[in-house]
Design a protein around this motif. Structure first.
Motif, PDB file in Angstrom:
ATOM      1  N   GLN A  50      24.876  38.313   6.586  1.00 42.51           N
ATOM      2  CA  GLN A  50      25.512  37.174   7.678  1.00 42.51           C
ATOM      3  C   GLN A  50      25.070  36.587   8.529  1.00 42.51           C
ATOM      4  O   GLN A  50      24.539  35.284   8.625  1.00 42.51           O
ATOM      5  N   SER A  51      24.137  36.893   9.553  1.00 37.04           N
ATOM      6  CA  SER A  51      23.070  36.760  10.294  1.00 37.04           C
ATOM      7  C   SER A  51      22.050  36.275   9.684  1.00 37.04           C
ATOM      8  O   SER A  51      21.746  34.958  10.847  1.00 37.04           O
ATOM      9  N   ARG A  52      21.900  36.551   9.413  1.00 35.65           N
ATOM     10  CA  ARG A  52      20.283  36.234   8.947  1.00 35.65           C
ATOM     11  C   ARG A  52      20.708  34.951   7.904  1.00 35.65           C
ATOM     12  O   ARG A  52      20.395  33.676   7.570  1.00 35.65           O
ATOM     13  N   ARG A  53      21.698  34.299   7.388  1.00 27.38           N
ATOM     14  CA  ARG A  53      22.468  33.192   6.791  1.00 27.38           C
ATOM     15  C   ARG A  53      22.696  32.693   7.918  1.00 27.38           C
ATOM     16  O   ARG A  53      22.369  31.609   7.264  1.00 27.38           O
ATOM     17  N   GLU A  54      22.902  32.190   8.817  1.00 25.31           N
ATOM     18  CA  GLU A  54      23.431  31.745   9.674  1.00 25.31           C
ATOM     19  C   GLU A  54      21.742  31.573  10.237  1.00 25.31           C
ATOM     20  O   GLU A  54      21.651  29.672   9.998  1.00 25.31           O
ATOM     21  N   LEU A  55      20.963  32.333  10.562  1.00 23.17           N
ATOM     22  CA  LEU A  55      19.972  31.395  11.377  1.00 23.17           C
ATOM     23  C   LEU A  55      18.452  30.871   9.914  1.00 23.17           C
ATOM     24  O   LEU A  55      18.362  29.802  10.411  1.00 23.17           O
ATOM     25  N   GLU A  56      19.133  31.393   9.166  1.00 25.22           N
ATOM     26  CA  GLU A  56      18.463  30.542   8.114  1.00 25.22           C
ATOM     27  C   GLU A  56      18.646  28.983   8.117  1.00 25.22           C
ATOM     28  O   GLU A  56      18.363  27.592   7.782  1.00 25.22           O
ATOM     29  N   ALA A  57      20.640  28.849   7.557  1.00 22.49           N
ATOM     30  CA  ALA A  57      20.613  28.010   7.938  1.00 22.49           C
ATOM     31  C   ALA A  57      20.346  26.454   9.081  1.00 22.49           C
ATOM     32  O   ALA A  57      19.894  25.633   8.741  1.00 22.49           O
ATOM     33  N   VAL A  58      19.896  27.634   9.848  1.00 20.02           N
ATOM     34  CA  VAL A  58      19.950  26.450  11.194  1.00 20.02           C
ATOM     35  C   VAL A  58      18.673  25.535  11.200  1.00 20.02           C
ATOM     36  O   VAL A  58      18.074  25.031  11.666  1.00 20.02           O
ATOM     37  N   ARG A  59      17.573  26.516  10.275  1.00 21.38           N
ATOM     38  CA  ARG A  59      16.275  26.828  10.307  1.00 21.38           C
ATOM     39  C   ARG A  59      16.519  25.371   9.481  1.00 21.38           C
ATOM     40  O   ARG A  59      15.120  24.576  10.000  1.00 21.38           O
ATOM     41  N   LEU A  60      17.420  25.802   8.391  1.00 16.44           N
ATOM     42  CA  LEU A  60      17.248  24.843   7.425  1.00 16.44           C
ATOM     43  C   LEU A  60      17.021  23.007   7.809  1.00 16.44           C
ATOM     44  O   LEU A  60      16.923  22.355   7.598  1.00 16.44           O
ATOM     45  N   ALA A  61      18.405  23.238   8.759  1.00 15.42           N
ATOM     46  CA  ALA A  61      18.956  22.225   9.107  1.00 15.42           C
ATOM     47  C   ALA A  61      17.937  21.616   9.768  1.00 15.42           C
ATOM     48  O   ALA A  61      17.972  20.314  10.000  1.00 15.42           O
TER      49      ALA A  61
END
Length: 381
Positions: free
Chosen positions: A148-159
């Motif tokens: 979940q943390s990786r996905r949140e970081l990935e979502a922030v990076r993509l945003a």
């Protein structure tokens, strides 16, 4: 030394401390049970020894169990094959733990390995199976949390990358818009005033070189932005000759504040286009920049235009719309842009954005024209 538990790393001392708490807790539990219902109560260190043999064995096997759990995960939807595999692994690992415990116990007990193994199977088999499944649940919980943390970081990076892409698109829209208008102005002067047209071309080349060489981000200092604006105003002065007067008032405390690159040029271009570009006579464009109440406030005023009845204070046109979108992408709701009617005549474009200083090495080209209309002063002009 670090212990690797799936996606989580824990220090050896902390890891042993956690299992020591388990050892002490179960030792106290067994001692209290024997004190209440048992036939005999042993010395406390005996209970600690038995508990340590049992639980430190599981402590040694836990990293391996986490690796097995990661290699053979139980993922929704639950499948019989995955559960059966974990059931077999739980039996096998528990049997290994009981065998290790029985072997270590023979060092402290007079009975042999077979008797100790029977004792461990009878006393600790069920607890061992529960321990395996508890460790399996912990591993899956840690894995889901890390995922979940990786996905949140990935979502922030993509945003962030998406926002940068949108900003870059807006910026590339502004530059051709400015370039085409300037080239059109140069073409109109070729037959009337060839020398002025050549001077405008030189200034345009200097401005484009500054865009390409001196800046590669989304923000620059207000000082640098005013230098670029002066190059643009030099082009417009050549175009309109004595009809255009431009004045810049800049608070010295605001010069190091960060602003979006090319913030002022489309606003000044818009002011000129709606003023002198549509009406006869002279025109005066004023640019005021000041730092006030934690904000950088910028006004671009045109004294020879007016808002049409019913026109929105938000304005329209590619220059204003792109500027508003860039401000929203960079600063969110902390930045504002609006148009106001001046009295007795004129329109002011007012911008407010957070005052934040930027570290920037200001390098102005040696052949760049000296500012003709920049006057710095504190407060309002």
């Amino acid at each position: 030394m670090q212990i690797q538990l799936g996606d989580t790393t824990i220090g050896l001392r902390r890891y042993l401390a956690l299992w020591s708490v388990v050892v002490v807790a179960f030792a106290v539990q067994h001692m209290l049970f024997d004190a209440v219902a048992g036939p005999e109560v042993w010395p406390p260190w005996v209970y600690l020894r038995w508990s340590a043999i049992q639980w430190f064995t599981w402590a040694a096997l836990a990293p391996w169990i986490f690796k097995l759990s990661a290699r053979h995960p139980v993922r929704p939807p639950l499948r019989l094959r995955g559960l059966a595999r974990q059931a077999l692994l739980s039996v096998g690992v528990t049997a290994l733990a009981l065998s290790i415990g029985a072997a270590v116990s023979t060092l402290f007990e007079p009975s042999g390995f077979g008797e100790q193994l029977m004792y461990f199977v009878g006393q600790h088999a069920a607890t061992g199976l529960l321990t395996y499944w508890a460790l399996l649940a912990i591993q899956h919980s840690l894995h889901f949390r890390a995922e979940q943390s990786r996905r949140e970081l990935e979502a922030v990076r993509l945003a962030r990358e998406l926002a940068q892409s949108r900003l870059q698109v807006l910026k590339t829209q502004l530059q051709p818009h400015f370039l085409f208008n300037t080239l059109h102005a140069i073409v109109t002067l070729l037959d009337e005033d060839q020398r002025s047209a050549e001077d405008m071309l030189l200034r345009l080349s200097e401005l484009l070189r500054a865009f390409l060489e001196d800046y590669d981000g989304q923000e620059i200092s207000l000082r640098r932005e005013l230098d670029l604006l002066e190059l643009y105003l030099g082009i417009q002065r050549k175009r309109f000759q004595d009809r255009l007067e431009a004045r810049i008032y800049a608070d010295p405390e605001a010069l190091d504040c960060a602003v979006p690159s090319l913030l002022l040029q489309p606003l000044v271009e818009n002011a000129i286009r709606h003023g002198i570009g549509r009406r006869v006579g002279a025109d005066r464009v004023e640019i005021e920049c000041r730092r006030e109440d934690g904000e950088l406030r910028i006004e671009v005023r045109n004294r020879n235009s007016e808002l049409t009845p019913g026109e929105s204070p938000q304005g329209h046109g590619i220059g204003l719309s792109n500027t508003r979108l860039r401000l929203r992408e960079l600063y969110g709701d902390a930045a504002q842009l609006r148009l106001d009617q001046l009295w007795p005549q004129g329109v002011a474009c007012r911008i407010a954005l957070p005052a934040r200083e930027i570290d920037e090495d200001v390098e102005v080209a040696a052949d760049a024209p000296a500012p003709e209309a920049v006057r710095t002063q504190a407060g309002r002009a």
